[in-house]
Design a protein around this motif. Structure first.
Motif, mmCIF file in Angstrom:
data_model
loop_
_atom_site.group_PDB
_atom_site.id
_atom_site.type_symbol
_atom_site.label_atom_id
_atom_site.label_comp_id
_atom_site.label_asym_id
_atom_site.label_seq_id
_atom_site.Cartn_x
_atom_site.Cartn_y
_atom_site.Cartn_z
ATOM 1 N N LYS A 102 0.877 -1.129 0.094
ATOM 2 C CA LYS A 102 -0.017 0.175 -0.033
ATOM 3 C C LYS A 102 0.991 1.162 -0.026
ATOM 4 C CE LYS A 102 -4.230 1.630 1.585
ATOM 5 N NZ LYS A 102 -5.291 1.518 2.807
ATOM 6 N N ASP A 103 0.929 2.027 1.129
ATOM 7 C CA ASP A 103 1.776 3.426 0.990
ATOM 8 C C ASP A 103 2.848 3.171 1.982
ATOM 9 O OD1 ASP A 103 0.069 3.473 3.221
ATOM 10 O OD2 ASP A 103 -0.847 5.426 2.803
ATOM 11 N N SER A 104 3.255 2.018 2.320
ATOM 12 C CA SER A 104 4.476 2.153 3.450
ATOM 13 C C SER A 104 5.195 1.120 3.081
ATOM 14 C CB SER A 104 3.975 1.179 4.805
ATOM 15 O OG SER A 104 3.437 0.241 4.911
ATOM 16 N N THR A 105 6.634 1.505 3.334
ATOM 17 C CA THR A 105 7.924 0.460 2.845
ATOM 18 C C THR A 105 8.922 0.479 3.977
ATOM 19 O OG1 THR A 105 7.913 1.743 0.653
ATOM 20 C CG2 THR A 105 9.801 0.614 1.151
#
Length: 147
Positions: A102-105
């Motif tokens: 999603k929007d995290s790494t």
């Protein structure tokens, strides 16, 4: 800085399968093919609950205590690393990879156990003619590259 000059040797392309442990498969393959040094690239998926080393708890404490993050859910991943033999002549992988969902790494070392989810593509570029090895440092516990 220390260095050794190398030449490009064999090139291997590996397809890893569901739930294979990334560093174990690569190190076993390198031992089987007698790869003493190489560049290594990974592209694929990481299984839920894979373990990524995301740093030492305290950078001033030796030997360092690793911080480990469990991936929550399946992640996309890519990594780069090197393979060099240690003092016992065993090929050891040092790979850092980034894993996104999603929007995290999350970025870190794969040595604690990243398991493949469906797709695991690895390219190994063998390096020949050099003298580099991984030698264990007593203070840190790390296997440092020595040229």
């Amino acid at each position: 800085m220390d260095y050794t000059q190398v030449n490009l040797g064999r090139i291997f392309v590996l397809r890893l399968h569901q739930n294979e442990r990334l560093h174990e498969v690569i190190e076993e393959f390198a031992a089987q093919k007698q790869i003493n040094s190489a560049l290594c690239f990974f592209l694929g998926g990481a299984q839920d609950k894979s373990k990524v080393v995301v740093g030492p708890k305290d950078g001033d404490v030796m030997p360092p205590e690793p911080m480990i993050t469990l991936l929550k859910g399946v992640h996309e991943g890519c990594g780069v690393g090197s393979i060099f033999i240690n003092e016992a002549g065993v090929p050891k992988l040092h790979m850092h990879a980034s894993f996104g969902r999603k929007d995290s790494t999350i970025t870190g070392c794969v040595r604690m156990g990243v398991d493949v989810w469906q797709i695991g593509e690895v390219v190994i570029l063998e390096l020949t003619g050099g003298s580099a090895k991984r030698l264990k440092n007593k203070e840190t516990g790390f296997e440092f590259l020595e040229c």
